[in-house]
Design an enzyme around this catalytic site. Structure first.
Site, PDB file in Angstrom:
ATOM      1  N   HIS A  63       0.831  -1.213   0.000  1.00  0.00           N
ATOM      2  CA  HIS A  63       0.000   0.000   0.000  1.00  0.00           C
ATOM      3  C   HIS A  63       0.864   1.261   0.000  1.00  0.00           C
ATOM      4  CE1 HIS A  63      -3.045  -2.935   0.921  1.00  0.00           C
ATOM      5  NE2 HIS A  63      -3.971  -2.013   0.718  1.00  0.00           N
ATOM      6  N   ALA A  81      -9.644   4.941   3.161  1.00  0.00           N
ATOM      7  CA  ALA A  81      -9.808   6.386   3.011  1.00  0.00           C
ATOM      8  C   ALA A  81     -11.252   6.756   2.678  1.00  0.00           C
ATOM      9  CB  ALA A  81      -8.855   6.906   1.936  1.00  0.00           C
TER      10      ALA A  81
HETATM   11  N1  LIG Z   1      -2.002   3.581   3.117  1.00  0.00           N
HETATM   12  C1  LIG Z   1      -3.303   3.376   2.819  1.00  0.00           C
HETATM   13  O1  LIG Z   1      -4.148   3.218   3.674  1.00  0.00           O
HETATM   14  N2  LIG Z   1      -3.615   3.338   1.513  1.00  0.00           N
HETATM   15  C2  LIG Z   1      -4.892   3.034   1.053  1.00  0.00           C
HETATM   16  N3  LIG Z   1      -6.079   3.370   1.744  1.00  0.00           N
HETATM   17  C3  LIG Z   1      -7.060   3.534   0.831  1.00  0.00           C
HETATM   18  O2  LIG Z   1      -8.242   3.754   1.082  1.00  0.00           O
HETATM   19  N4  LIG Z   1      -6.551   3.440  -0.426  1.00  0.00           N
HETATM   20  C4  LIG Z   1      -5.208   3.211  -0.353  1.00  0.00           C
HETATM   21  O3  LIG Z   1      -4.376   3.132  -1.260  1.00  0.00           O
END
Ligand SMILES: NC(=O)N[C@H]1NC(=O)NC1=O
Length: 174
Positions: free
Chosen positions: A67, A123
């Site tokens: 990520h 997010a």
């Molecule tokens: N670091 C992290 O949480 N990245 C993620 N979260 C999200 O909702 N999309 C992402 O790429």
């Protein structure tokens, strides 16, 4: 596409379409293809979740390490995946004040130093204030707790990405 169309996909098309439901981990969708036919979206999601749960601790940490940082270098340089870019923009992470960006960068680095993987949170289910607060709070957790917490967030991100790809209103044509 409905679940009937998903079940009819050859594996290369399946991986092209579902390869990023877990960020930069197409091996997961490649493995899960063997579990078709899926009765519905929930069954597809459960197959992804089962595959993840069966991995050892190092596999979970590997998934977390795929990520990108939130509001990190990839966002600045435009090299995020399309999914991640949209999610981060939706939470307002592409429009941080310079003070917020500095705090985010400092806490992301602190988190990675402590745990050896990046801070992961869904997010789309949080705004930037909430993300900054949780990043700060979660830096104080124990590593095992954070590994588990991060994987819960990976699954939430995956669920929303799957919902964006599979229509659930069509009757099941299995
Ligand atoms: N670091 C992290 O949480 N990245 C993620 N979260 C999200 O909702 N999309 C992402 O790429």
């Amino acid at each position: 596409m409905d679940i009937g169309a998903v079940n009819a996909l050859p594996y290369d098309d399946f991986v092209n379409i579902f390869g990023n439901v877990v960020e930069k981990c197409p091996v997961i969708s490649a493995a899960v293809w063997s579990r078709r036919p899926f009765a519905n979206l929930a069954a597809l999601e459960a197959a992804v979740s089962d595959f993840i749960d069966a991995l050892p601790e190092s596999g979970h940490e590997g998934i977390l390490r795929c990520h990108p940082d939130l509001a990190g270098r990839d966002l600045q340089s435009g090299t995020l995946t399309r999914e991640s870019r949209d999610e981060q923009a939706g939470a307002g992470l592409d429009a941080l004040s310079s003070a917020e960006a500095r705090t985010m960068g400092r806490l992301n680095d602190e988190y990675k130093r402590r745990f050896g993987f990046p801070f992961v949170i869904c997010a789309r289910l949080n705004d930037k204030e909430n993300i900054l607060r949780q990043l700060s709070e979660r830096c104080a957790n124990e590593p095992a707790e954070e590994r588990a917490r991060g994987m819960e967030e990976v699954k939430k991100i995956c669920r929303l990405r799957l919902q964006g790809l599979v229509r659930t209103d069509a009757p099941n044509k299995l």
